[in-house]
Design a protein around this motif. Structure first.
Motif, PDB file in Angstrom:
ATOM      1  N   UNK A  58       0.854  -1.188   0.000  1.00  0.00           N
ATOM      2  CA  UNK A  58       0.000   0.000   0.000  1.00  0.00           C
ATOM      3  C   UNK A  58       0.889   1.236   0.000  1.00  0.00           C
ATOM      4  N   UNK A  59       0.323   2.353  -0.400  1.00  0.00           N
ATOM      5  CA  UNK A  59       1.053   3.608  -0.470  1.00  0.00           C
ATOM      6  C   UNK A  59       1.470   4.061   0.932  1.00  0.00           C
ATOM      7  N   UNK A  60       2.747   4.402   1.083  1.00  0.00           N
ATOM      8  CA  UNK A  60       3.285   4.888   2.356  1.00  0.00           C
ATOM      9  C   UNK A  60       3.682   6.353   2.244  1.00  0.00           C
ATOM     10  N   UNK A  61       4.328   6.726   1.147  1.00  0.00           N
ATOM     11  CA  UNK A  61       4.784   8.097   0.960  1.00  0.00           C
ATOM     12  C   UNK A  61       4.425   8.592  -0.431  1.00  0.00           C
ATOM     13  N   UNK A  62       4.045   9.852  -0.517  1.00  0.00           N
ATOM     14  CA  UNK A  62       3.852  10.553  -1.784  1.00  0.00           C
ATOM     15  C   UNK A  62       4.661  11.835  -1.673  1.00  0.00           C
ATOM     16  N   UNK A  63       5.754  11.908  -2.398  1.00  0.00           N
ATOM     17  CA  UNK A  63       6.676  13.034  -2.304  1.00  0.00           C
ATOM     18  C   UNK A  63       6.510  13.893  -3.549  1.00  0.00           C
ATOM     19  N   UNK A  64       6.131  15.146  -3.341  1.00  0.00           N
ATOM     20  CA  UNK A  64       5.964  16.075  -4.459  1.00  0.00           C
ATOM     21  C   UNK A  64       7.296  16.710  -4.791  1.00  0.00           C
ATOM     22  N   UNK A  65       7.510  16.953  -6.086  1.00  0.00           N
ATOM     23  CA  UNK A  65       8.726  17.612  -6.539  1.00  0.00           C
ATOM     24  C   UNK A  65       8.352  18.860  -7.300  1.00  0.00           C
ATOM     25  N   UNK A  66       9.226  19.863  -7.241  1.00  0.00           N
ATOM     26  CA  UNK A  66       8.947  21.129  -7.906  1.00  0.00           C
ATOM     27  C   UNK A  66       8.788  20.998  -9.404  1.00  0.00           C
ATOM     28  N   UNK A  67       9.631  20.198 -10.040  1.00  0.00           N
ATOM     29  CA  UNK A  67       9.503  19.978 -11.479  1.00  0.00           C
ATOM     30  C   UNK A  67       9.637  18.483 -11.739  1.00  0.00           C
ATOM     31  N   UNK A  68       8.914  18.011 -12.687  1.00  0.00           N
ATOM     32  CA  UNK A  68       8.945  16.587 -12.997  1.00  0.00           C
ATOM     33  C   UNK A  68       7.957  15.821 -12.150  1.00  0.00           C
ATOM     34  N   UNK A  69       7.895  14.514 -12.397  1.00  0.00           N
ATOM     35  CA  UNK A  69       6.937  13.693 -11.651  1.00  0.00           C
ATOM     36  C   UNK A  69       7.338  13.528 -10.189  1.00  0.00           C
ATOM     37  N   UNK A  70       6.374  13.353  -9.350  1.00  0.00           N
ATOM     38  CA  UNK A  70       6.639  13.120  -7.942  1.00  0.00           C
ATOM     39  C   UNK A  70       7.109  11.696  -7.715  1.00  0.00           C
ATOM     40  N   UNK A  71       7.269  11.322  -6.464  1.00  0.00           N
ATOM     41  CA  UNK A  71       7.755  10.003  -6.104  1.00  0.00           C
ATOM     42  C   UNK A  71       6.754   9.366  -5.147  1.00  0.00           C
ATOM     43  N   UNK A  72       6.436   8.116  -5.380  1.00  0.00           N
ATOM     44  CA  UNK A  72       5.580   7.370  -4.455  1.00  0.00           C
ATOM     45  C   UNK A  72       6.337   6.148  -3.986  1.00  0.00           C
ATOM     46  N   UNK A  73       6.094   5.758  -2.729  1.00  0.00           N
ATOM     47  CA  UNK A  73       6.750   4.579  -2.165  1.00  0.00           C
ATOM     48  C   UNK A  73       5.689   3.690  -1.533  1.00  0.00           C
ATOM     49  N   UNK A  74       5.774   2.407  -1.843  1.00  0.00           N
ATOM     50  CA  UNK A  74       4.814   1.414  -1.363  1.00  0.00           C
ATOM     51  C   UNK A  74       5.525   0.414  -0.463  1.00  0.00           C
ATOM     52  N   UNK A  75       4.791  -0.137   0.505  1.00  0.00           N
ATOM     53  CA  UNK A  75       5.346  -1.148   1.406  1.00  0.00           C
ATOM     54  C   UNK A  75       4.348  -2.274   1.601  1.00  0.00           C
ATOM     55  N   UNK A  76       4.871  -3.505   1.658  1.00  0.00           N
ATOM     56  CA  UNK A  76       4.029  -4.681   1.887  1.00  0.00           C
ATOM     57  C   UNK A  76       3.723  -4.821   3.382  1.00  0.00           C
ATOM     58  N   UNK A  77       2.795  -5.700   3.716  1.00  0.00           N
ATOM     59  CA  UNK A  77       2.375  -5.890   5.107  1.00  0.00           C
ATOM     60  C   UNK A  77       3.547  -6.269   6.028  1.00  0.00           C
ATOM     61  N   UNK A  78       4.406  -7.239   5.671  1.00  0.00           N
ATOM     62  CA  UNK A  78       5.514  -7.566   6.569  1.00  0.00           C
ATOM     63  C   UNK A  78       6.485  -6.396   6.788  1.00  0.00           C
ATOM     64  N   UNK A  79       6.774  -5.639   5.741  1.00  0.00           N
ATOM     65  CA  UNK A  79       7.668  -4.487   5.892  1.00  0.00           C
ATOM     66  C   UNK A  79       7.018  -3.385   6.719  1.00  0.00           C
ATOM     67  N   UNK A  80       5.701  -3.179   6.543  1.00  0.00           N
ATOM     68  CA  UNK A  80       5.003  -2.172   7.358  1.00  0.00           C
ATOM     69  C   UNK A  80       5.061  -2.544   8.827  1.00  0.00           C
ATOM     70  N   UNK A  81       4.833  -3.812   9.122  1.00  0.00           N
ATOM     71  CA  UNK A  81       4.857  -4.261  10.516  1.00  0.00           C
ATOM     72  C   UNK A  81       6.262  -4.167  11.104  1.00  0.00           C
TER      73      UNK A  81
END
Length: 62
Positions: free
Chosen positions: A28-51
């Motif tokens: 599931x989505x954990x981080x959505x990082x906006x950038x001034x120019x260009x596409x932003x960055x999203x980071x996803x984590x699975x259930x074991x990594x989240x825990x």
């Protein structure tokens, strides 16, 4: 011709965990990082990594 052994780059998305850098059916989505120019960055984590890392899904963050 020389062979290269670069790892394949997986697209970010809910089928990929950015923490263990592998496929996942529970990411599931954990981080959505906006950038001034260009596409932003999203980071996803699975259930074991989240825990293990106490990551909070983006939809549950204040």
């Amino acid at each position: 011709m020389q062979e290269t052994t670069h790892p394949a780059t997986a697209p970010a998305g809910p089928g990929w965990c950015d923490w263990h850098e592998g496929p996942s059916g529970t990411a599931v989505l954990i981080q959505a990082i906006e950038q001034g120019s260009g596409p932003g960055l999203t980071r996803y984590a699975c259930a074991p990594c989240r825990e293990q890392r106490r990551l909070v899904p983006y939809s549950e963050q204040p």
